[in-house]
Design a protein around this motif. Sequence first.
Motif, PDB file in Angstrom:
ATOM      1  N   TYR A  29       0.811  -1.237   0.000  1.00 42.43           N
ATOM      2  CA  TYR A  29       0.000   0.000   0.000  1.00 42.43           C
ATOM      3  C   TYR A  29       0.839   1.280   0.000  1.00 42.43           C
ATOM      4  CZ  TYR A  29      -2.498  -3.775   2.268  1.00 42.43           C
ATOM      5  OH  TYR A  29      -2.976  -5.002   2.607  1.00 42.43           O
ATOM      6  N   CYS A  30       2.044   1.241  -0.519  1.00 39.37           N
ATOM      7  CA  CYS A  30       2.868   2.455  -0.511  1.00 39.37           C
ATOM      8  C   CYS A  30       2.652   3.288  -1.778  1.00 39.37           C
ATOM      9  CB  CYS A  30       4.346   2.112  -0.342  1.00 39.37           C
ATOM     10  SG  CYS A  30       5.031   1.212  -1.729  1.00 39.37           S
ATOM     11  N   GLY A  31       1.986   2.714  -2.797  1.00 43.78           N
ATOM     12  CA  GLY A  31       1.666   3.496  -3.991  1.00 43.78           C
ATOM     13  C   GLY A  31       2.440   3.103  -5.238  1.00 43.78           C
ATOM     14  N   LYS A  32       2.989   1.915  -5.281  1.00 42.91           N
ATOM     15  CA  LYS A  32       3.759   1.469  -6.451  1.00 42.91           C
ATOM     16  C   LYS A  32       2.871   1.401  -7.699  1.00 42.91           C
ATOM     17  CE  LYS A  32       4.691  -2.418  -4.314  1.00 42.91           C
ATOM     18  NZ  LYS A  32       4.136  -2.146  -2.983  1.00 42.91           N
ATOM     19  N   THR A  33       1.757   0.700  -7.566  1.00 38.36           N
ATOM     20  CA  THR A  33       0.884   0.524  -8.726  1.00 38.36           C
ATOM     21  C   THR A  33       0.234   1.846  -9.124  1.00 38.36           C
ATOM     22  OG1 THR A  33       0.476  -1.743  -8.011  1.00 38.36           O
ATOM     23  CG2 THR A  33      -1.056  -0.836  -9.617  1.00 38.36           C
ATOM     24  N   THR A  34      -0.108   2.658  -8.140  1.00 38.74           N
ATOM     25  CA  THR A  34      -0.705   3.967  -8.439  1.00 38.74           C
ATOM     26  C   THR A  34       0.275   4.811  -9.251  1.00 38.74           C
ATOM     27  OG1 THR A  34      -1.811   3.820  -6.304  1.00 38.74           O
ATOM     28  CG2 THR A  34      -1.858   5.960  -7.385  1.00 38.74           C
ATOM     29  N   ALA A  35       1.548   4.798  -8.845  1.00 38.64           N
ATOM     30  CA  ALA A  35       2.565   5.562  -9.570  1.00 38.64           C
ATOM     31  C   ALA A  35       2.729   5.028 -10.990  1.00 38.64           C
ATOM     32  CB  ALA A  35       3.902   5.487  -8.828  1.00 38.64           C
ATOM     33  N   LEU A  36       2.759   3.710 -11.114  1.00 39.73           N
ATOM     34  CA  LEU A  36       2.929   3.104 -12.439  1.00 39.73           C
ATOM     35  C   LEU A  36       1.758   3.460 -13.351  1.00 39.73           C
ATOM     36  CD1 LEU A  36       4.746   0.822 -13.945  1.00 39.73           C
ATOM     37  CD2 LEU A  36       2.736  -0.567 -13.568  1.00 39.73           C
ATOM     38  N   ARG A  37       0.555   3.381 -12.803  1.00 43.03           N
ATOM     39  CA  ARG A  37      -0.633   3.662 -13.621  1.00 43.03           C
ATOM     40  C   ARG A  37      -0.679   5.128 -14.025  1.00 43.03           C
ATOM     41  NH1 ARG A  37      -4.841  -0.474 -10.679  1.00 43.03           N
ATOM     42  NH2 ARG A  37      -3.937  -2.314 -11.628  1.00 43.03           N
ATOM     43  N   PHE A  38      -0.232   6.002 -13.137  1.00 41.53           N
ATOM     44  CA  PHE A  38      -0.206   7.418 -13.490  1.00 41.53           C
ATOM     45  C   PHE A  38       0.780   7.649 -14.644  1.00 41.53           C
ATOM     46  CE2 PHE A  38       1.136  11.782 -13.332  1.00 41.53           C
ATOM     47  CZ  PHE A  38      -0.052  12.466 -13.154  1.00 41.53           C
ATOM     48  N   LEU A  39       1.968   7.058 -14.512  1.00 40.16           N
ATOM     49  CA  LEU A  39       2.969   7.218 -15.574  1.00 40.16           C
ATOM     50  C   LEU A  39       2.456   6.634 -16.898  1.00 40.16           C
ATOM     51  CD1 LEU A  39       6.291   6.411 -13.662  1.00 40.16           C
ATOM     52  CD2 LEU A  39       5.601   8.609 -14.628  1.00 40.16           C
ATOM     53  N   ALA A  40       1.795   5.478 -16.806  1.00 43.30           N
ATOM     54  CA  ALA A  40       1.269   4.849 -18.023  1.00 43.30           C
ATOM     55  C   ALA A  40       0.240   5.741 -18.700  1.00 43.30           C
ATOM     56  CB  ALA A  40       0.649   3.501 -17.685  1.00 43.30           C
ATOM     57  N   SER A  41      -0.579   6.429 -17.885  1.00 46.23           N
ATOM     58  CA  SER A  41      -1.590   7.299 -18.495  1.00 46.23           C
ATOM     59  C   SER A  41      -0.946   8.542 -19.097  1.00 46.23           C
ATOM     60  CB  SER A  41      -2.668   7.668 -17.476  1.00 46.23           C
ATOM     61  OG  SER A  41      -2.134   8.526 -16.498  1.00 46.23           O
ATOM     62  N   LYS A  42       0.096   9.060 -18.425  1.00 50.01           N
ATOM     63  CA  LYS A  42       0.780  10.246 -18.952  1.00 50.01           C
ATOM     64  C   LYS A  42       1.555   9.924 -20.236  1.00 50.01           C
ATOM     65  CE  LYS A  42      -0.191  13.717 -16.425  1.00 50.01           C
ATOM     66  NZ  LYS A  42      -0.803  14.890 -17.039  1.00 50.01           N
ATOM     67  N   LEU A  43       2.098   8.708 -20.294  1.00 52.60           N
ATOM     68  CA  LEU A  43       2.929   8.321 -21.441  1.00 52.60           C
ATOM     69  C   LEU A  43       2.144   7.448 -22.424  1.00 52.60           C
ATOM     70  CD1 LEU A  43       6.106   7.493 -19.334  1.00 52.60           C
ATOM     71  CD2 LEU A  43       5.872   9.409 -20.912  1.00 52.60           C
ATOM     72  N   ARG A  44       0.841   7.608 -22.398  1.00 53.48           N
ATOM     73  CA  ARG A  44      -0.046   6.743 -23.176  1.00 53.48           C
ATOM     74  C   ARG A  44       0.358   6.668 -24.651  1.00 53.48           C
ATOM     75  NH1 ARG A  44      -4.917   4.375 -23.027  1.00 53.48           N
ATOM     76  NH2 ARG A  44      -6.253   4.569 -24.844  1.00 53.48           N
ATOM     77  N   SER A  45       0.750   7.808 -25.207  1.00 54.24           N
ATOM     78  CA  SER A  45       1.085   7.815 -26.627  1.00 54.24           C
ATOM     79  C   SER A  45       2.403   7.091 -26.917  1.00 54.24           C
ATOM     80  CB  SER A  45       1.140   9.247 -27.151  1.00 54.24           C
ATOM     81  OG  SER A  45       2.050   9.983 -26.386  1.00 54.24           O
ATOM     82  N   PHE A  46       3.128   6.734 -25.882  1.00 53.33           N
ATOM     83  CA  PHE A  46       4.388   6.016 -26.066  1.00 53.33           C
ATOM     84  C   PHE A  46       4.288   4.545 -25.649  1.00 53.33           C
ATOM     85  CE2 PHE A  46       5.565  10.471 -25.575  1.00 53.33           C
ATOM     86  CZ  PHE A  46       6.338  10.656 -26.708  1.00 53.33           C
ATOM     87  N   LEU A  47       3.080   4.099 -25.301  1.00 50.14           N
ATOM     88  CA  LEU A  47       2.936   2.693 -24.905  1.00 50.14           C
ATOM     89  C   LEU A  47       3.307   1.792 -26.074  1.00 50.14           C
ATOM     90  CD1 LEU A  47      -0.405   2.528 -22.853  1.00 50.14           C
ATOM     91  CD2 LEU A  47       1.916   2.248 -22.005  1.00 50.14           C
ATOM     92  N   ALA A  48       4.188   0.820 -25.822  1.00 55.83           N
ATOM     93  CA  ALA A  48       4.645  -0.055 -26.907  1.00 55.83           C
ATOM     94  C   ALA A  48       3.710  -1.232 -27.111  1.00 55.83           C
ATOM     95  CB  ALA A  48       6.046  -0.564 -26.588  1.00 55.83           C
ATOM     96  N   SER A  49       2.924  -1.546 -26.099  1.00 59.46           N
ATOM     97  CA  SER A  49       2.050  -2.712 -26.194  1.00 59.46           C
ATOM     98  C   SER A  49       1.005  -2.632 -25.085  1.00 59.46           C
ATOM     99  CB  SER A  49       2.906  -3.979 -26.052  1.00 59.46           C
ATOM    100  OG  SER A  49       2.080  -5.111 -26.020  1.00 59.46           O
TER     101      SER A  49
END
Lengths: 200, 199
Positions: A29-49
Amino acid sequence: MRQNPYVERPSSESLPTVQFKIVFWGTSYCGKTTALRFLASKLRSFLASNTLSVETTDQHTLYLDYVPIMLPFAIGDRKLNSLIHLVTTTGQRRFLCTRERAAQGADTVIFVVDSSAKRVDDNIRSFDELMAFTNQSEIPVVVQANKQDLDDALKIEEIRGYLNLPRDMQIVPTVATTGKGLSKLFFTVLRQVLKGVASY
Amino acid sequence: MASGVIGVGALSGDQVNHKDNELSSLLRRVIDEYRRNFGTGSIEVILLIDEDAKILATASLCDMGTSIYDLGVLSAALFGIAAEGQERFGCEDFNTCLVTWRDRQIFTQSIGVVKVEAQIKGNENNITAERRKKERVLIVTALTDERVNIGLMRVKMKEVADEILKLVSNSPPAMRLLSAKEEEIEALVKTLGGETAIN
């Protein structure tokens, strides 16, 4: 069936590609997945898969969360593509065996600290576990002091103190739920990884 | 645990006794019948878990030092990966998974679902999340040597599946464990002092 989430690829597919694996590690519950999901949404146009998430029914990571990002960059005149594998490990104590497996092959580890004063012992336990894992392979570690918006959040230097971190180890304050500090964290880590590439 | 009330009360160490209960007797029966009827190969351990890697029952002939907690988590992860495939490829429900090495096999089989009263976070409009709110998939997983005939194991597991589902549904400790949130389990692990004190 799930919609394909990636929208466009960078136009630099023909460039040589270097791959990195960046792993988020930290207590539950320290926020690992939350951080990852935020980055994924910000970098959405660069998602490779597609992103991958193996989680429990109450949506805690059971094996890993995985986001592949394709970012072009340049070292001097040389243009390259980077395929960045962002991975979160599990945080719960009972999932130790999958945690180490998911973190294997990491180029950099982001140690996510829950800044709450109540989680000091949990952070220390998780950090000790990480040190035991990374010391064998000397993987660089960047510390993310998450949940800095909490009333009982400890200051950066207090966190550095109880984790016995060296003065030159960078600690990036963040609030993963709002995304505050995550861009800085991502580019700090990226810079560190790219330094390693440039030295080859 | 409030007496006789399913899924109510604080999670305690008694509810995570998975070695000596009616369910473990059923799993033991699978091992015994396989040995008696077929005799080929050796079953190290059989677990009954849910999709969150909560261990409800275990059975083995002798202690071979296998970490049942690691086996439970890995089996649940296999299920999780299968669930991802289910969403991506539009497949129907998970059935079985087999991992083979030169000297061992893990055989994981879904035996059905039980209804629980758990609440989870997430989007209420998400059908999968909605389903998961009310149901847990039960999984039987076996670690065996390479000689065990998985087809025959599968038959034996199917024979006890209905009985297991019925027992779990009527067992307050099992239902309490299934409906427990991850936070409760983490707190109990801390209380009991270690990663492998309970699952």
